[in-house]
Design an enzyme around this catalytic site. Structure first.
Site, PDB file in Angstrom:
ATOM      1  CG  LEU A   1      -3.907   2.209   1.892  1.00  0.00           C
ATOM      2  CD1 LEU A   1      -3.822   1.092   2.915  1.00  0.00           C
ATOM      3  CD2 LEU A   1      -3.053   3.383   2.316  1.00  0.00           C
ATOM      4  N   GLY A   2      -3.827   1.564  -2.769  1.00  0.00           N
ATOM      5  CA  GLY A   2      -3.285   0.994  -4.001  1.00  0.00           C
ATOM      6  C   GLY A   2      -4.342   0.170  -4.699  1.00  0.00           C
TER       7      GLY A   2
ATOM      8  N   GLY B   1      -4.806  -2.938  -7.961  1.00  0.00           N
ATOM      9  CA  GLY B   1      -4.221  -3.837  -8.950  1.00  0.00           C
ATOM     10  C   GLY B   1      -5.309  -4.480  -9.774  1.00  0.00           C
ATOM     11  N   GLY B   2      -4.921  -5.459 -10.580  1.00  0.00           N
ATOM     12  CA  GLY B   2      -5.872  -6.094 -11.469  1.00  0.00           C
ATOM     13  C   GLY B   2      -6.946  -6.881 -10.746  1.00  0.00           C
ATOM     14  CG  MET B   3      -6.211 -10.319  -9.184  1.00  0.00           C
ATOM     15  SD  MET B   3      -7.409 -11.103 -10.279  1.00  0.00           S
ATOM     16  CE  MET B   3      -6.298 -12.056 -11.322  1.00  0.00           C
TER      17      MET B   3
ATOM     18  CB  VAL C   1      -5.166  -2.196  -0.653  1.00  0.00           C
ATOM     19  CG1 VAL C   1      -4.921  -2.232   0.856  1.00  0.00           C
ATOM     20  CG2 VAL C   1      -4.873  -3.561  -1.251  1.00  0.00           C
TER      21      VAL C   1
ATOM     22  CE  LYS D   1      -5.476  -8.730  -1.051  1.00  0.00           C
ATOM     23  NZ  LYS D   1      -4.889 -10.076  -1.311  1.00  0.00           N
TER      24      LYS D   1
ATOM     25  CG  ASP E   1       4.020 -15.007  -4.857  1.00  0.00           C
ATOM     26  OD1 ASP E   1       5.054 -15.159  -5.541  1.00  0.00           O
ATOM     27  OD2 ASP E   1       3.154 -14.157  -5.115  1.00  0.00           O
TER      28      ASP E   1
END
Length: 747
Positions: free
Chosen positions: A20-21, A23-25, A28, A42, A136
């Site tokens: 699904l996607g 990122g840097g961390m 997903v 995740k 956030d």
């Protein structure tokens, strides 16, 4: 999107169906429970499994998400925070983020806006009732599902009854959507900090802009803390409620329960919005034409799911780099958005030197050089003309001297040996992020001076020449400020040999002067109907120009390059370049530019490289394998992009091929700066990572040294190298120096 080679086939017993996607961390994935229920998992990247600090943060995220189970959040299905590679599964929520919706379809209005406001308030009520503060709340953390808005990603939340995790030097969040107390005392925020963030989110939803938008994260943060919000384009029925949410003091804001009552009392149709509104009810001068480069730049091509891992659901790149108009004296020099850099000192090998680039560390590098006799690591703070808005400095090393400037400091001379100050020239106006030191010649230092708010008769922005020995001002000249629109760089003045080339105050011509005497050598008008900025190419000088129409529209897609005769200023013929394009540096005698990829008006990253040979007037292009989002730079003939979450990618400018990619622990790093056998990247917190140039292997990383914003995008390099001495500029005009062979120990 489908699974890729190397992706796991299952996590925790859940078969994976799609990616699904990423990122840097973490990444997903879409998976299914044994009953067929879709879930989003995740999976944290392996390199963070051994990071104790990260594991603590992830455990907090899981714990906070488990406690929240309302209709407007994503429920935790399963998790393994102690696994060798930690993961968390939540309810799969189909839909685009609020950031994506605003970018593709524009602001919300009427009943749609009211439903969003009530849904988000109900989500906050559910979150706060179980003793959790989200901390956030921003457009990329709100998913617009068919059942209503859902709040996702509890990555930096905390339980109210728990001790906040202490992380020196980290002010975590997204400045346009943070509360004043979160910026000033992040360890003590409570539930009403989320209410403030919700107020900013509703303004963004109604107008496409935040209520405190400015040209840099520092100015945004200042306006959040000190200035009134801009609410003129918010529907009148909603404005009073939003205004109460944006009270500077937490006790002046409603609770989530009280906010629900206020919102439910609003009319069913709030009425339309005026996206250009600057009308009655605007409690602060509107100083931007679009919202600042937040970390929420969307990628609207695919649906977003929960949970959004760090860096997912958002490209994390600057958006809407709009220029301020100069009718407000307090922010008169305001085109310097925190993009790729301020003024340049001189062109180093590979990248733009001085404030802008890697090259050789903004100073003279002698591999294997000894430290100055008596050197000990030091730390200093340089007070500028506006101590209430400290900015960051950028420095250039010359021999045993360090010359720095930026924000409230026109320039200062510091001894590299011990950090002691020789002299300082201050700027009285509000610091502008991205405008730092112009450069240094053998006997002259050149910097920027911003006019004070109570001195409207002074030029909004000036280039100031200062005697390098004694700090005496030699001369000054009003400066233009349109280079950001043309080149993507705040580079309106440039040191070329012993001369300085500036853009005049009317943005109509170049002016070349002897750097020390100020005597004019030549002036050259821009081509008719165009505005230009200076660009160095080794010993040569180029002008990068764009039409007035493109500059005014902030859509420079057809720039031209022209040679500039250094002795007469005469311009050569135009060399057309496909834009938007940002000058990076020089490789094999050719100017290297990164080509921006836009989604609508939003810069989503960089997807191509252009190389220009001024002699043959030939332009060659190479496509990148993907769009790279983050802060670009260049050193020793290689282009680097530093992502918001610490991922550094090295690219070959000749072919566009990726040389290597390395995940680091330095979020929002700027760089590169080249030293002896190392590349340095650092963040506003003063955290530094040294990477091996050939493969990106991490050599060492330091801990944060100052309280600065993490995840920042687009800042110019903060490290200066002088022999074995590494000098780092951090937030609040903080400078510190250490031996490159004996860096401060992490932990």
């Amino acid at each position: 999107m489908s699974l890729r080679g190397g992706d796991p086939v299952e996590i925790g017993g859940y078969p994976l169906e799609a990616r699904l996607g990423s990122g840097g961390m973490g990444t997903v994935f879409l998976a299914r429970t044994s009953s067929g229920r879709p879930v989003a998992i995740k999976l944290i990247h392996q390199q963070f499994a051994g990071d104790d600090e990260f594991r603590i943060r992830f455990r907090q995220e899981v714990a906070a998400a488990r406690r929240v189970s309302g209709a407007f959040t994503a429920a935790v299905v399963d998790a393994a925070p102690e696994a060798e590679q930690p993961w968390m599964a939540t309810t799969y929520i189909e839909g685009h983020t609020l950031a994506q919706h605003i970018a593709t379809k524009g602001p919300l209005n009427g009943a749609e806006l009211r439903r969003l406001a009530i849904g988000l308030a109900e989500a906050l009520r559910d979150i706060h009732r179980v003793g959790v503060v989200h901390r956030d709340l921003k457009p990329s953390n709100v998913v617009l599902s068919p059942e209503g808005p859902r709040v996702i990603d509890f990555g930096i939340s905390r339980a109210v009854d728990q001790q906040t995790l202490t992380m020196t030097g980290r002010v975590i969040g997204t400045p346009p959507f943070m509360s004043p107390e979160q910026l000033q005392a992040p360890r003590g925020v409570g539930p009403r900090s989320d209410v403030f963030s919700l107020g900013t989110l509703l303004v963004y939803s109604a107008t496409g802009r935040g209520p405190f938008d400015a040209d840099s994260p520092y100015m945004t943060a200042y306006q959040v803390v000190h200035e009134e919000p801009s609410l003129g384009a918010v529907p009148a029925a909603l404005r009073a409620v939003v205004e109460s949410c944006l009270d500077k003091e937490p006790e002046g804001r409603p609770s989530a329960d009280e906010l629900l009552v206020l919102l439910r009392d609003l009319p069913a149709d709030l009425g339309g919005t005026d996206a250009n509104g600057v009308g009655a009810g605007c409690t602060r001068d509107v100083i931007t034409q679009h919202h600042f480069a937040t970390q929420d730049t969307p990628a609207p091509s695919a649906p977003t799911t929960a949970p959004a891992g760090p860096g997912t659901g958002s490209t994390g790149t600057p958006v809407g780099r709009r220029l301020r108009r100069r009718w407000r004296p307090v922010l008169a020099a305001a085109v310097a958005v925190a993009a790729i850099g301020g003024g340049a000192a001189a062109l180093k090998a590979g990248g733009f030197g001085g404030n802008d680039g890697g090259g050789k560390g903004n100073g003279v590098v002698t591999p294997g050089a000894a430290l100055p006799d008596g050197f000990e690591p030091w730390r200093r703070t340089v007070q500028g003309g506006r101590e209430d808005i400290p900015d960051e400095l950028r420095c250039v090393a010359r021999g045993d001297a360090l010359f720095c400037g930026g924000g409230g400091v026109v320039a200062t001379r510091i001894r590299t040996l011990d950090g002691s100050r020789v002299w300082t020239a201050k700027s009285p106006g509000v610091p502008v992020q991205g405008m730092h030191l112009v450069g240094v010649t053998g006997d002259t230092v050149l910097g920027y001076r911003i006019a004070a708010q109570d001195a409207p008769q002074d030029p909004p922005s000036e280039v100031v020449a200062i005697d390098a020995d004694n700090g005496r001002e030699l001369w000054s000249v009003p400066s233009g400020a349109q280079s950001m629109a043309v080149t993507g760089r705040s580079q309106d003045a440039l040191v070329v040999g012993s001369a300085v080339v500036t853009v005049d105050a009317s943005n109509s011509r170049f002016e070349a002067r002897d750097a020390h005497s100020g005597e004019i050598a030549w002036t050259t008008s821009f081509p008719a109907g165009a505005q230009c900025a200076p660009v160095p190419v080794g010993p040569q000088l180029l002008a990068m120009c764009a039409t007035d129409a493109e500059v005014d529209a902030l859509e420079v897609r057809h720039p031209t390059l022209r040679t500039v005769d250094r002795s007469s200023g005469a311009l050569g013929g135009p060399i057309a370049v496909d834009g938007p394009a940002v000058p990076m540096g020089v490789a094999d005698g050719r100017l290297v530019l990164l080509q921006g990829h836009k989604e609508g008006a939003t810069l989503a990253g960089y997807d191509g490289v252009a190389r220009v040979d001024p002699a043959s007037r030939k332009v060659t292009y190479s496509r990148l394998a993907e769009t790279y989002a983050g802060t670009p730079g260049m050193a020793d003939g290689t282009v680097y992009v530093s992502g918001q979450t610490g991922l550094v990618t090295a690219l070959d400018p000749a072919t566009g091929r990726k040389k290597w990619s390395r995940q680091t622990a330095v979020e929002g790093a700027s760089g590169p700066v080249a030293g002896a056998d190392a590349l340095y990247f650092s963040s506003a917190t003063g955290r530094v990572v040294a990477l091996a140039p050939y493969d990106g292997k991490s050599l060492w990383t330091t801990d944060p040294r100052a309280d600065g914003l993490t995840g920042e995008q687009g800042a110019s390099p903060r490290v200066t190298v002088s022999g074995r001495t590494v000098i780092v500029a951090a937030a609040k005009n903080t400078l510190f120096a250490f031996d490159a062979q004996k860096p401060p120990k992490s932990g």
